[in-house]
Design an enzyme around this catalytic site. Structure first.
Site: not given
Ligand code: NAD
Length: 307
Positions: A62, A85, A120, A145, A148, A150, A163, A172
């Site tokens: 960090y 979610r 959120d 979303d 998707r 669009r 467009s 979400h």
């Molecule tokens: P993933 O499991 O591949 O990756 C998550 C990572 O977080 C892992 O590498 C894990 O080791 C790490 N992690 C866990 N605890 C941690 C900590 N304390 N400190 C640092 N790293 C830590 O999951 P992903 O597929 O990459 O998804 C990540 C998140 O994004 C999920 O919550 C998923 O639902 C979300 N997501 C959001 C959207 C969106 O539209 N906002 C779209 C897709 C996925």
């Protein structure tokens, strides 16, 4: 622009790749509880750079966040097939408490973008724990979303998705609202465009599109376990708008003080993004039913927060 990414999983590494490949980032620092994965992802992405840009990408602790313009949080537990979610909520708040404390130790003036689900609620939690100004902390919200929506409209009308001007707003998640009433093709209301060009866009087609937008994540997760390219594209586009001070509009999730009776909640509304973060949140014209659905969506998020 220096970008820190917390979480080098599917979303974090796809975002890192997109930001590096596009040249939006000059420097990317990845960190993960699994640092060997973060190091491997950084190394792999760095080997694509001779073909693309001069972005420097590495894995660090960090302390190396110092000087980051944007920090993207994608750490957390992934959504499993059949899991909503909100099922992720308890596990992810514990992870976030520790992450935000460490981010704030080394950087106090970055913009923070949250992608972890339920986005959120994780955004509201990040605003509260970081104590940063709410215009500098926001979630990716319904940007995916909206993309998707669009994409499906563009496919149906045989147009370029760029467009199509239409938004998905609110949570979400399952209560999100597809705002049909203000959807446009160029400057033309979408229903009018469909009528003059002879495309069917009746309630049955709209319901099909609605269903595909709402359930896209579930279908993708069923097929390959996670979704990441779409959100990585959205994250990169937001970072580009910050970098270039664009004043561009995205449906992102932010802390609303009071908008049309909706307050004390994070949800997505069209928001103007520039180098300071959110310049302004806009409440667009909507039909009575869409307004009601948006209020219900806000109430749903609030009830999760209360839990
Ligand atoms: P993933 O499991 O591949 O990756 C998550 C990572 O977080 C892992 O590498 C894990 O080791 C790490 N992690 C866990 N605890 C941690 C900590 N304390 N400190 C640092 N790293 C830590 O999951 P992903 O597929 O990459 O998804 C990540 C998140 O994004 C999920 O919550 C998923 O639902 C979300 N997501 C959001 C959207 C969106 O539209 N906002 C779209 C897709 C996925």
């Amino acid at each position: 622009m220096k970008i820190g990414i917390i979480g080098a999983g599917f979303v974090g590494s796809a975002s890192a790749f997109t930001l590096a490949w596009s040249g939006i980032a000059r420097e990317i620092m990845l960190t993960d509880i699994n640092q060997s994965k973060a190091r491997a992802e950084a190394l792999d992405i760095s080997h694509a750079m001779p073909f693309a840009s001069s972005c420097k990408i590495y894995a660090e602790e960090y302390a190396a966040l110092e000087g980051a313009d944007i920090i993207i949080i994608t750490a957390g537990v992934n959504q499993k097939s059949g899991e909503t979610r909100t099922d992720l909520l308890a596990r992810n708040t514990a992870v976030f408490k520790q992450i935000i404390r460490q981010i704030m130790q080394y950087t106090a003036d970055s913009i923070i973008i949250v992608a972890t689900n339920p986005v959120d609620i994780m955004t509201a939690y990040t605003v509260k724990e970081s104590k940063l100004s709410p215009n500098r902390v926001f979630g990716t919200g319904t940007i995916l979303d909206t993309a998707r929506f669009r994409t499906l409209l563009a496919e149906h009308l045989h147009l370029a998705s760029q467009s199509i001007h239409a938004h998905v707003l609110g949570e979400h998640g399952d209560s999100e609202v597809l705002v049909w009433s203000s959807a446009k093709v160029g400057t033309m209301p979408i229903d009018e465009f469909a009528r003059v060009t002879g495309y069917r866009l009746d309630t049955e087609i709209k319901n099909l599109i609605d269903d595909k937008v709402r359930n896209a994540a579930y279908h993708i997760i069923e097929g390959k376990g996670a979704t990441y390219y779409g959100i990585a594209g959205g994250i990169a586009r937001i970072c580009q708008a910050v970098k270039n001070d664009e004043n561009a509009i995205f449906s992102i999730s932010s802390q609303l003080e009071s908008v049309e009776g909706i307050k004390d909640v994070c949800l997505s509304l069209p928001s103007i993004i520039n180098r300071h973060g959110i310049r302004q949140v806009i409440y667009p014209p909507m039909s009575d039913n869409e307004r009601l659905l948006l209020k219900n969506s806000a109430a749903k998020i609030k009830s999760f927060i209360a839990e």
